[in-house]
Structure formats: structure tokens, C-alpha cells
Design a protein around this motif. Structure first.
Motif, PDB file in Angstrom:
ATOM      1  N   ASP A  22       0.836  -1.206   0.000  1.00 37.95           N
ATOM      2  CA  ASP A  22       0.000   0.000   0.000  1.00 37.95           C
ATOM      3  C   ASP A  22       0.869   1.252   0.000  1.00 37.95           C
ATOM      4  OD1 ASP A  22      -2.323  -1.516   0.049  1.00 37.95           O
ATOM      5  OD2 ASP A  22      -2.428  -1.530   2.243  1.00 37.95           O
ATOM      6  N   PHE A  23       1.953   1.222   0.746  1.00 33.13           N
ATOM      7  CA  PHE A  23       2.868   2.364   0.778  1.00 33.13           C
ATOM      8  C   PHE A  23       3.460   2.608  -0.612  1.00 33.13           C
ATOM      9  CE2 PHE A  23       7.233   3.998   1.228  1.00 33.13           C
ATOM     10  CZ  PHE A  23       6.970   5.192   1.883  1.00 33.13           C
ATOM     11  N   ILE A  24       3.877   1.539  -1.271  1.00 35.84           N
ATOM     12  CA  ILE A  24       4.445   1.645  -2.618  1.00 35.84           C
ATOM     13  C   ILE A  24       3.406   2.182  -3.595  1.00 35.84           C
ATOM     14  CG2 ILE A  24       5.335   0.294  -4.568  1.00 35.84           C
ATOM     15  CD1 ILE A  24       6.665  -1.538  -2.453  1.00 35.84           C
ATOM     16  N   LEU A  25       2.160   1.733  -3.448  1.00 38.64           N
ATOM     17  CA  LEU A  25       1.089   2.178  -4.339  1.00 38.64           C
ATOM     18  C   LEU A  25       0.850   3.679  -4.213  1.00 38.64           C
ATOM     19  CD1 LEU A  25      -1.042   1.267  -6.383  1.00 38.64           C
ATOM     20  CD2 LEU A  25      -2.617   0.920  -4.460  1.00 38.64           C
ATOM     21  N   GLN A  26       0.999   4.221  -2.989  1.00 41.88           N
ATOM     22  CA  GLN A  26       0.778   5.654  -2.790  1.00 41.88           C
ATOM     23  C   GLN A  26       1.931   6.505  -3.326  1.00 41.88           C
ATOM     24  OE1 GLN A  26      -0.989   5.205   1.508  1.00 41.88           O
ATOM     25  NE2 GLN A  26      -1.803   7.087   0.632  1.00 41.88           N
ATOM     26  N   MET A  27       3.011   5.854  -3.722  1.00 42.43           N
ATOM     27  CA  MET A  27       4.111   6.555  -4.390  1.00 42.43           C
ATOM     28  C   MET A  27       3.974   6.522  -5.912  1.00 42.43           C
ATOM     29  SD  MET A  27       7.534   5.335  -2.352  1.00 42.43           S
ATOM     30  CE  MET A  27       8.534   6.467  -3.324  1.00 42.43           C
ATOM     31  N   LYS A  28       3.036   5.728  -6.416  1.00 40.08           N
ATOM     32  CA  LYS A  28       2.988   5.432  -7.852  1.00 40.08           C
ATOM     33  C   LYS A  28       2.796   6.674  -8.718  1.00 40.08           C
ATOM     34  CE  LYS A  28       0.943   2.323 -11.256  1.00 40.08           C
ATOM     35  NZ  LYS A  28       0.920   3.333 -12.318  1.00 40.08           N
ATOM     36  N   GLY A  29       1.850   7.541  -8.350  1.00 38.18           N
ATOM     37  CA  GLY A  29       1.590   8.721  -9.166  1.00 38.18           C
ATOM     38  C   GLY A  29       2.819   9.602  -9.294  1.00 38.18           C
ATOM     39  N   LEU A  30       3.506   9.814  -8.175  1.00 37.24           N
ATOM     40  CA  LEU A  30       4.710  10.637  -8.169  1.00 37.24           C
ATOM     41  C   LEU A  30       5.803   9.989  -9.013  1.00 37.24           C
ATOM     42  CD1 LEU A  30       6.129  13.146  -7.023  1.00 37.24           C
ATOM     43  CD2 LEU A  30       6.758  11.775  -5.017  1.00 37.24           C
ATOM     44  N   GLN A  31       5.976   8.681  -8.868  1.00 44.92           N
ATOM     45  CA  GLN A  31       7.010   7.993  -9.635  1.00 44.92           C
ATOM     46  C   GLN A  31       6.696   7.963 -11.131  1.00 44.92           C
ATOM     47  OE1 GLN A  31       7.923   4.158  -7.452  1.00 44.92           O
ATOM     48  NE2 GLN A  31       9.928   5.132  -7.562  1.00 44.92           N
ATOM     49  N   ASP A  32       5.427   7.793 -11.484  1.00 47.11           N
ATOM     50  CA  ASP A  32       5.044   7.799 -12.899  1.00 47.11           C
ATOM     51  C   ASP A  32       5.352   9.152 -13.532  1.00 47.11           C
ATOM     52  OD1 ASP A  32       4.198   5.202 -12.729  1.00 47.11           O
ATOM     53  OD2 ASP A  32       2.054   5.677 -12.687  1.00 47.11           O
ATOM     54  N   LEU A  33       5.038  10.229 -12.809  1.00 42.96           N
ATOM     55  CA  LEU A  33       5.316  11.575 -13.309  1.00 42.96           C
ATOM     56  C   LEU A  33       6.809  11.781 -13.525  1.00 42.96           C
ATOM     57  CD1 LEU A  33       4.842  14.614 -13.824  1.00 42.96           C
ATOM     58  CD2 LEU A  33       4.785  14.926 -11.346  1.00 42.96           C
ATOM     59  N   LEU A  34       7.599  11.430 -12.533  1.00 39.10           N
ATOM     60  CA  LEU A  34       9.042  11.630 -12.629  1.00 39.10           C
ATOM     61  C   LEU A  34       9.662  10.705 -13.679  1.00 39.10           C
ATOM     62  CD1 LEU A  34       9.738  11.919  -8.803  1.00 39.10           C
ATOM     63  CD2 LEU A  34       9.754  13.778 -10.468  1.00 39.10           C
ATOM     64  N   GLY A  35       9.081   9.521 -13.849  1.00 44.60           N
ATOM     65  CA  GLY A  35       9.560   8.607 -14.882  1.00 44.60           C
ATOM     66  C   GLY A  35       9.296   9.143 -16.275  1.00 44.60           C
ATOM     67  N   LEU A  36       8.120   9.741 -16.486  1.00 47.63           N
ATOM     68  CA  LEU A  36       7.806  10.339 -17.784  1.00 47.63           C
ATOM     69  C   LEU A  36       8.727  11.515 -18.078  1.00 47.63           C
ATOM     70  CD1 LEU A  36       6.089  10.541 -20.304  1.00 47.63           C
ATOM     71  CD2 LEU A  36       4.361  11.806 -18.993  1.00 47.63           C
ATOM     72  N   MET A  37       9.017  12.302 -17.042  1.00 44.49           N
ATOM     73  CA  MET A  37       9.965  13.418 -17.203  1.00 44.49           C
ATOM     74  C   MET A  37      11.309  12.903 -17.701  1.00 44.49           C
ATOM     75  SD  MET A  37      11.842  15.558 -14.187  1.00 44.49           S
ATOM     76  CE  MET A  37      12.732  14.037 -13.811  1.00 44.49           C
ATOM     77  N   ASN A  38      11.773  11.827 -17.104  1.00 43.70           N
ATOM     78  CA  ASN A  38      13.060  11.261 -17.508  1.00 43.70           C
ATOM     79  C   ASN A  38      12.996  10.701 -18.929  1.00 43.70           C
ATOM     80  OD1 ASN A  38      15.842  10.253 -16.674  1.00 43.70           O
ATOM     81  ND2 ASN A  38      14.878   8.338 -17.261  1.00 43.70           N
ATOM     82  N   ASP A  39      11.881  10.049 -19.271  1.00 40.99           N
ATOM     83  CA  ASP A  39      11.727   9.488 -20.616  1.00 40.99           C
ATOM     84  C   ASP A  39      11.808  10.584 -21.674  1.00 40.99           C
ATOM     85  OD1 ASP A  39      11.427   6.982 -19.535  1.00 40.99           O
ATOM     86  OD2 ASP A  39       9.251   6.912 -19.780  1.00 40.99           O
TER      87      ASP A  39
END
Length: 315
Positions: free
Chosen positions: A231-248
Motif C-alpha cells: 500500500d505504501f508503494i502504491l501511494q508513491m505510484k503517481g509521483l514515480q510515474d510523473l518523474l519517470g515520464l519526465m526522464n523518458d
């Protein structure tokens, strides 16, 4: 081809820090070896992808456990892991460009030039596999890395690499207490990097991405010890997806600059510019939700401090 797995290393609550660290490295090293053959060809792009992810996990483990490890050997193996991942980097970047950006844009981007850009990308990918990936996998350095690294964690050589008294004490301590302190420390690093971050500062956002990734890996490493980590990892998902797209987007721009350096075909150049604009637009739309993603992360519960969340394991 091997199957992808999200199963974490089998940590036990009764293990010492040294035993837990060895378990994490062995589990990921064995997983790396299962993808070695698949990584030789772009017929199965998961080969290079899973290899790079696993290498990053092991480098993150070295970083997260750094307070318990002698610096010299830790830095040496971190650099070797970096070298292996680096030799896979161009192949993976081209796989992503072809299978994700170009494939997705083919249906949505109403411009000519797609075939010309695809042809250039496929040529560069073939070059990366033939001139970097396969030679690295066949090299003496890679063979020595595998033999030496496996011996290092199998024998827990960090225990005899002249650790300080403080490090020896940490290595002998129970992994549960260590993991709690480590999770707290890494979360504070994310908060320091992300609170009041300038979202238009690429360097600052990249730093936030790196700290988030380390926290995610730490949560995955220690998930067998505590219920609620998913659940903790899931609540990080939106932030990580955004930062991952930035890197892509940043990586794609660099790839296209390099790929098109000697290209004069107008349609191909226009299409590449449209592709960058399209992906950049996606990123800025997602960036508008930064506050939402950040709040989701801030509000995430900390299962590593709940006594009831500690998994009781036999053995």
C-alpha cells in the motif's frame, strides 16, 4: 524466455543486517543471470530491461546499506554494476524509443516521416546490441565481475574487509530495527528533495526522482518483514510515474539529437520534432497533478513502525 517476477528477496525478521544484505544481493544476482541470454537480442526486449532494473536494485542496495559497509569494496562493486548497466543503456533506450514512443505515436501523430525515423532507430538499436551488449556479456571484465561479486556476497566478505567497529555492530544487529531507521532516513531524503521543489528545474526534479526510486527499492527489499508495504508503494505510484515520464522525455530528446545529427530529410526531422512536442505535452499535463501525487505520498502510512505489521516468520 524467463518470466518477470515482482517477488522480493526472502528476508526473515530474525536475520542480521549482514545476512539480509547477502540475501538481497544473491536473490537479485540470480535473477540477473536468468535474463542474461535473453539480453543478447532485441527479439525479447525484456532481457535488457530486466537486467538493467536488477542492476539498479543491487546498486541501490549498496547505497542504502552503505553505513554498514566498508567504503572501498562497496564503491568498487557499485562501479562495476554501473559499468554493466551502462553497456546496456543505449540498447534499452532504443528499445523504449521504438516500442513505446514511436509505436504509440504512429497512430496519434498526423505527420509524415515516421518510417524514416523508425528505420534510423532500428539501425541504431542493432548497433547497440552488436557493438555494446553482446561484447560486454562476452568480455573478461564481465566474467570477472560475476565471479568476484558472487564470491563477495556468498562469503559476506564485507565482514572481513576491515569494517569499523560501528559497521561491525550494525552488520550484527537485527535487520528489523535497521530497516526502520533506513526507511525513515530515505523518506526524509525524499521530503528534503521534494518539498518546495522547483518543478521547472530539471536537475532538482531528477534528484527527487533518484531519491524516490531508492525509497521504492527499500520498501520492496523490506516488504517481507512488514505487512502494508504494498500500500505504501502504491501511494508513491503517481509521483514515480510523473518523474519517470519526465526522464523518458529528457532521454528521448538526447537520443533524437544524436540520431538525427547527420540527417537532412525534412519529413523525418519534422516528425521527430512533433514526437518531442507530443511527449512533452503529456508530461506537462501530468505535471499539473504534482500536488495531488505529492499529497498521496505525504499521507502514506508507515507500516514499518506498526508493531502489528511485523511479519512473524519461522526459521
Amino acid at each position: 524466455m524467463p518470466k518477470k517476477s515482482k517477488t522480493p528477496a526472502p528476508l526473515m525478521s530474525g536475520q542480521s543486517v549482514s545476512e539480509a544484505f547477502a540475501t538481497i544481493l544473491k536473490f537479485n544476482f540470480d535473477y540477473l543471470l536468468t535474463w542474461e541470454q535473453a539480453a543478447r537480442s532485441w527479439d525479447h526486449i525484456e532481457g535488457v530491461h530486466q537486467s538493467r532494473v536488477t542492476l539498479r536494485r543491487m546498486r541501490s542496495a549498496l547505497s542504502l546499506f552503505r553505513n554498514a559497509l566498508p567504503k572501498t569494496s562497496r564503491k568498487y562493486w557499485s562501479e562495476e554494476l554501473r559499468w554493466v548497466a551502462g553497456e546496456l543503456g543505449m540498447a534499452r533506450d532504443m528499445d523504449v524509443l521504438i516500442s513505446e514512443s514511436l509505436a504509440a505515436a504512429a497512430e496519434d501523430l498526423p505527420l509524415k516521416g515516421a518510417q524514416g525515423l523508425m528505420r534510423l532507430a532500428e539501425q541504431r538499436r542493432a548497433q547497440a546490441y552488436q557493438e555494446q551488449v553482446c561484447p560486454m556479456l562476452d568480455s573478461d571484465r564481465y566474467r570477472s565481475f560475476k565471479e568476484g561479486f558472487e564470491a563477495w556476497f556468498d562469503k559476506k566478505q564485507w565482514e572481513t574487509d576491515e569494517p569499523s567497529k560501528k559497521q561491525s555492530k550494525l552488520l550484527a544487529s537485527n535487520v528489523v530495527g535497521f530497516s526502520r531507521g533506513l526507511m525513515d532516513k530515505q523518506e526524509r531524503r525524499v521530503l528534503a528533495a521534494g518539498s518546495h521543489v522547483d518543478r521547472l528545474d530539471a536537475k532538482a526534479m531528477h534528484s527527487l526522482r533518484i531519491e524516490c526510486k531508492k525509497l521504492r527499492y527499500a520498501a520492496e527489499f523490506f516488504s517481507p518483514l512488514f505487512t502494508g508495504m504494498d500500500d505504501f508503494i502504491l501511494q508513491m505510484k503517481g509521483l514515480q510515474d510523473l518523474l519517470g515520464l519526465m526522464n523518458d522525455v529528457a532521454v528521448m530528446r538526447q537520443l533524437l539529437d544524436n540520431l538525427l545529427a547527420d540527417v537532412s530529410d525534412h519529413e523525418t526531422l519534422v516528425y521527430a520534432g512533433g514526437l518531442v512536442g507530443w511527449r512533452t505535452c503529456d508530461y506537462h499535463h501530468m505535471l499539473n497533478r504534482f500536488d495531488v501525487y505529492w499529497e498521496e505520498f505525504i499521507e502514506a502510512k508507515h507500516p514499518w513502525w506498526k508493531k502489528s505489521a511485523l511479519v512473524q516468520q519461522a526459521g
